[in-house]
Design a protein around this motif. Structure first.
Motif, mmCIF file in Angstrom:
data_model
loop_
_atom_site.group_PDB
_atom_site.id
_atom_site.type_symbol
_atom_site.label_atom_id
_atom_site.label_comp_id
_atom_site.label_asym_id
_atom_site.label_seq_id
_atom_site.Cartn_x
_atom_site.Cartn_y
_atom_site.Cartn_z
ATOM 1 N N VAL A 227 -5.984 -39.497 -24.608
ATOM 2 C CA VAL A 227 -7.013 -40.393 -24.074
ATOM 3 C C VAL A 227 -8.226 -39.581 -23.641
ATOM 4 N N VAL A 228 -9.396 -39.934 -24.182
ATOM 5 C CA VAL A 228 -10.625 -39.193 -23.890
ATOM 6 C C VAL A 228 -11.659 -40.129 -23.279
ATOM 7 N N ILE B 207 1.756 -41.141 -23.924
ATOM 8 C CA ILE B 207 0.537 -40.401 -23.635
ATOM 9 C C ILE B 207 0.784 -38.913 -23.866
ATOM 10 N N ALA B 208 0.021 -38.346 -24.800
ATOM 11 C CA ALA B 208 0.170 -36.923 -25.114
ATOM 12 C C ALA B 208 -0.682 -36.062 -24.188
ATOM 13 N N GLY B 209 -1.706 -36.667 -23.586
ATOM 14 C CA GLY B 209 -2.594 -35.915 -22.715
ATOM 15 C C GLY B 209 -3.874 -36.682 -22.482
ATOM 16 N N GLU B 210 -4.796 -36.082 -21.738
ATOM 17 C CA GLU B 210 -6.072 -36.719 -21.453
ATOM 18 C C GLU B 210 -7.170 -35.669 -21.392
ATOM 19 N N ALA B 211 -8.411 -36.120 -21.592
ATOM 20 C CA ALA B 211 -9.559 -35.215 -21.548
ATOM 21 C C ALA B 211 -10.767 -35.976 -21.024
ATOM 22 N N GLY B 212 -11.689 -35.241 -20.367
ATOM 23 C CA GLY B 212 -12.836 -35.876 -19.745
ATOM 24 C C GLY B 212 -14.097 -35.894 -20.580
ATOM 25 N N ASP B 213 -14.101 -35.199 -21.709
ATOM 26 C CA ASP B 213 -15.247 -35.239 -22.622
ATOM 27 C C ASP B 213 -14.825 -34.700 -23.986
ATOM 28 N N GLY B 214 -15.762 -34.704 -24.916
ATOM 29 C CA GLY B 214 -15.437 -34.305 -26.276
ATOM 30 C C GLY B 214 -14.972 -32.868 -26.398
ATOM 31 N N GLN B 215 -15.655 -31.947 -25.702
ATOM 32 C CA GLN B 215 -15.273 -30.544 -25.799
ATOM 33 C C GLN B 215 -13.889 -30.301 -25.216
ATOM 34 N N GLU B 216 -13.601 -30.954 -24.092
ATOM 35 C CA GLU B 216 -12.278 -30.807 -23.500
ATOM 36 C C GLU B 216 -11.200 -31.349 -24.434
ATOM 37 N N ALA B 217 -11.532 -32.431 -25.139
ATOM 38 C CA ALA B 217 -10.581 -32.992 -26.097
ATOM 39 C C ALA B 217 -10.281 -31.988 -27.203
ATOM 40 N N LEU B 218 -11.320 -31.327 -27.712
ATOM 41 C CA LEU B 218 -11.121 -30.322 -28.756
ATOM 42 C C LEU B 218 -10.294 -29.152 -28.233
#
Length: 220
Positions: free
Chosen positions: A11-12, A34-45
């Motif tokens: 989830v981003v 849920i495999a994980g979460e990120a707060g923006d595009g770079q964090e998702a990458l």
């Protein structure tokens, strides 16, 4: 979705409260983890890079569009390029067709509005893992109407492109436009290029003159 395969989702979203809400929403769906979460595009990458090393890539990245830093469109493009096994489904409050087109061009496998119900979101996720494309009905309807009745003049521009044209007419650079609209410089440059092409002009100055002539901005 009894008997359906389990779908692992990253989830981003840059808003922590909204992100937690989306996660809770997904956790209520059968067969979704849920495999994980990120707060923006770079964090998702970055997260996907770590998961890839561990051999634990998720099936889908559920991606917000409007985020600081690397926005959802740029992140989608990079995920599709770097992690082709991961499908991207956009989850956003924006229903403009230009955002839909940009998302699809970036390689998104789905486009869902944040007011979607659990069944619709589940359908979008499962369509993505089947390598299909799912579009929110309201947005798809807008796109169909736009294709059936092409506009002319300033009407050929989307709402976002009109915003970009106003900023171009104000003499703003691509980076200024990116900062103003919370998008990447690359996305801003793409918008400017589309504006020039649609208005059939070859320079930013000519585009600015069109904006003044059409009353979109006042002459300086």
């Amino acid at each position: 979705m009894t008997g359906a395969a389990t779908i692992e989702v990253l989830v981003v979203d840059d808003h922590a409260v909204l992100r937690r809400g989306v996660i809770a929403f997904l956790e209520a769906l059968e067969g979704v983890t849920i495999a994980g979460e990120a707060g923006d595009g770079q964090e998702a990458l970055d997260r996907l890079g770590q998961m890839a090393v561990q051999g634990e890539l998720p099936d889908v990245a559920l991606m917000d569009l409007h985020m600081p830093g690397m926005d959802g469109i740029s992140a989608t493009s990079e995920i599709v390029r770097q992690f082709p096994a991961v499908k991207v489904v956009i989850l956003t409050s924006f229903s403009e067709t230009e955002r839909l087109n940009a998302a699809l061009e970036a390689g998104a496998s789905g486009y869902v509005l944040k007011d979607a119900g659990p069944a619709e979101l589940d359908t979008a996720l499962r369509a993505a893992v089947r390598d299909e494309v799912y579009l929110d009905a309201a947005v798809a309807g807008k796109l169909t109407r736009q294709m059936r009745a092409p506009a002319s003049g300033l009407g050929v521009l989307t709402d976002r492109e009109k915003e970009v044209l106003v900023l171009v007419a104000q003499g703003r650079s691509n980076q200024d436009i990116a900062d103003e609209l919370y998008i990447s410089e690359r996305t801003a440059r793409s918008h400017v290029s589309h504006v020039l092409t649609k208005l059939r002009v070859t320079s930013r100055t000519q585009a600015a003159l069109v904006a003044v002539k059409e009353g979109l901005v006042r002459p300086s």
